[in-house]
Design an enzyme around this catalytic site. Structure first.
Site, PDB file in Angstrom:
ATOM      1  N   ARG A 241     -17.749  36.851  52.968  1.00 11.63           N
ATOM      2  CA  ARG A 241     -17.271  38.233  52.976  1.00 11.63           C
ATOM      3  C   ARG A 241     -16.919  38.630  54.401  1.00 11.63           C
ATOM      4  O   ARG A 241     -17.577  38.191  55.350  1.00 11.63           O
ATOM      5  CB  ARG A 241     -18.335  39.164  52.394  1.00 11.63           C
ATOM      6  N   LYS A 268     -24.976  40.385  51.039  1.00 11.59           N
ATOM      7  CA  LYS A 268     -24.890  41.435  50.028  1.00 11.59           C
ATOM      8  C   LYS A 268     -26.003  41.312  48.996  1.00 11.59           C
ATOM      9  O   LYS A 268     -26.583  42.321  48.573  1.00 11.59           O
ATOM     10  CB  LYS A 268     -23.530  41.360  49.329  1.00 11.59           C
ATOM     11  N   HIS A 330     -10.724  40.211  52.118  1.00  6.55           N
ATOM     12  CA  HIS A 330     -11.713  39.895  51.089  1.00  6.55           C
ATOM     13  C   HIS A 330     -11.093  39.048  49.970  1.00  6.55           C
ATOM     14  O   HIS A 330     -11.803  38.286  49.287  1.00  6.55           O
ATOM     15  CB  HIS A 330     -12.282  41.192  50.506  1.00  6.55           C
ATOM     16  N   ARG A 333     -11.588  35.126  49.152  1.00  8.35           N
ATOM     17  CA  ARG A 333     -12.641  34.596  48.286  1.00  8.35           C
ATOM     18  C   ARG A 333     -12.080  34.297  46.899  1.00  8.35           C
ATOM     19  O   ARG A 333     -12.368  33.241  46.306  1.00  8.35           O
ATOM     20  CB  ARG A 333     -13.799  35.595  48.199  1.00  8.35           C
ATOM     21  N   HIS A 356     -22.536  34.269  44.935  1.00  9.20           N
ATOM     22  CA  HIS A 356     -22.644  35.245  43.861  1.00  9.20           C
ATOM     23  C   HIS A 356     -24.071  35.230  43.312  1.00  9.20           C
ATOM     24  O   HIS A 356     -24.743  34.197  43.330  1.00  9.20           O
ATOM     25  CB  HIS A 356     -21.656  34.920  42.731  1.00  9.20           C
ATOM     26  N   TYR A 366     -32.745  26.456  41.158  1.00  6.47           N
ATOM     27  CA  TYR A 366     -32.127  25.130  41.132  1.00  6.47           C
ATOM     28  C   TYR A 366     -30.913  25.098  42.047  1.00  6.47           C
ATOM     29  O   TYR A 366     -30.695  24.156  42.803  1.00  6.47           O
ATOM     30  CB  TYR A 366     -31.732  24.778  39.698  1.00  6.47           C
TER      31      TYR A 366
END
Length: 401
Positions: A241, A268, A330, A333, A356, A366
């Site tokens: 970001r 974030k 942005h 991404r 995310h 994991y």
């Protein structure tokens, strides 16, 4: 005989305090200094109770009689009027220290450790601008759902639907904090779920894949500051970001291990993030070092080496390059995600590199433990792909869409 205002005004002080009776246990006390105050004298549980009702003329004769009447009603209900007055005074003092604004600022201070400085500032700014003028002075226990709804509807009416929703959430969190600290028993904001219009999700414009050769040509030819060009290239290579790039600090980089580790407080999703560095990314990090000088930041503000580059810098640069309204920093991404998915990379690896949030806690654990080598290979492939795009001939007479 009941007292009259004339009798009260003409009452002269004596050497000792004395009382003038109005009837029904209401008295006016006149002190040697000439002061006059109302007293209500009664018995409660066999003991004499003397209740001060205020000073004359601030409390008039009629007002004193009303207060005496209220005290008699309390006695009839088995309530000690003197004790009730003390409780009311304490409650009033608590209300003064439990206003919405006081509790909101207290909640904000408590949460600071969880937020980035910029996020914390935005939250407080929104409360000061849109909430405190209406709800700030009110005791937390007197705030109702209609009051909150009126507050957020004013925000919604000016077209700031998403802001209104966020402010409602923040009001709810303050009310929740009041409950947890035993200063409220109900959260009226919880009654307003679904009261606001849902904001339409607006994705930030992303550069089309086919536009990459032209983008790199424009980036090279545009008269931008060297640090801005390096920041733009590093942003594309790492697809973090923009705020995470602007705040990048030298201590986060290990070039020997080819890693950039962004701490949780700058992310974030409040989880630390690993960015494997391609050979091209490492070259850019080395290239910015002489420009950064003694700054702890890779990309510092032009006026202060201890502050990050302005959040508008890269956006303005893309505007100058002709991408105003058609692509944003942005959006890189989304571009990276689209290309990598099209090229057959594992979606789980792509999502992990995009940092995310993973809602499944087992799956998230994991992801943190795995995929590192796969992500290294993917990031190097991405860098090589961008290199190839930057050396292609741009599409002739192509109009930016």
């Amino acid at each position: 005989m009941p007292l009259t205002d004339l009798t009260i005004r003409q009452a002269k002080p004596l050497e000792k305090p004395y009382h003038l009776a109005d009837g029904d246990a209401l008295y006016l006390e006149v002190t040697p200094a000439g002061g006059k105050r109302w007293l209500y004298r009664c018995r409660f549980d066999g003991k004499v109770v003397k209740l001060a009702l205020g000073r004359y003329p601030a409390v008039s004769l009629s007002a004193a009689r009303e207060k005496a009447l209220e005290a008699r009603k309390q006695l009839d209900q088995g309530i000690n009027p003197s004790q009730a007055k003390k409780v009311a005074k304490i409650a009033k003092q608590m209300e003064a220290t439990n206003s919405f604004e006081i509790l909101a600022r207290e909640w904000h201070t408590k949460e600071l450790a969880r937020w980035t400085p910029g996020h914390a500032t935005r939250i407080l700014d929104s409360l000061e601008a849109d909430v405190f003028p209406r709800l700030g002075p009110l005791p937390i226990t007197e705030i109702t759902a209609p009051m909150i709804l009126e507050t957020v509807r004013k925000i919604e009416a000016r077209g700031a639907v998403e802001t209104a929703s966020r402010v409602l959430q923040r009001i709810g969190k303050v009310m929740r904090y009041a409950i947890l600290t035993a200063r409220a028993t109900h959260n009226p904001a919880s009654d307003l779920v679904g009261a606001l219009h849902a904001a339409k999700v607006q994705h930030r414009p992303a550069l089309p894949r086919a536009e990459l050769p032209e983008f790199f040509r424009r980036l090279e030819s545009e008269q931008l500051m060297p640090a801005t060009k390096i920041a733009m290239k590093l942003l594309i290579l790492t697809f973090v970001r923009p705020g995470e790039l602007r705040g990048a600090r030298w201590e986060e980089f290990d070039l020997d291990r080819a890693e950039w580790r962004i701490p949780a407080e700058r992310m974030k999703m409040r989880s630390p993030h690993l960015v494997p560095l391609s050979r091209q990314a490492i070259e850019l990090v080395k290239a910015i070092k002489p420009l950064a000088g003694s700054s702890p930041l890779l990309f510092h503000a032009t006026t202060d080496i201890n502050r990050p580059m302005s959040e508008n810098t890269l956006g303005y640069a893309m505007g100058r390059m002709g991408y105003q309204g058609t692509a944003t920093p942005h959006g890189f991404r989304a571009l990276a995600s689209t290309v990598l998915n099209e090229e057959g990379f594992d979606p789980d690896i792509i999502e992990r590199q995009l940092a995310h949030a993973e809602r499944n806690k087992v799956r998230a654990a994991y992801h943190r433990a795995e995929y590192v080598e796969d992500r290294r290979k993917m990031m190097q492939w991405w860098a090589d792909f961008l290199d190839a795009q930057s050396h292609q001939e741009p599409l002739k007479n192509r109009r930016v869409m």
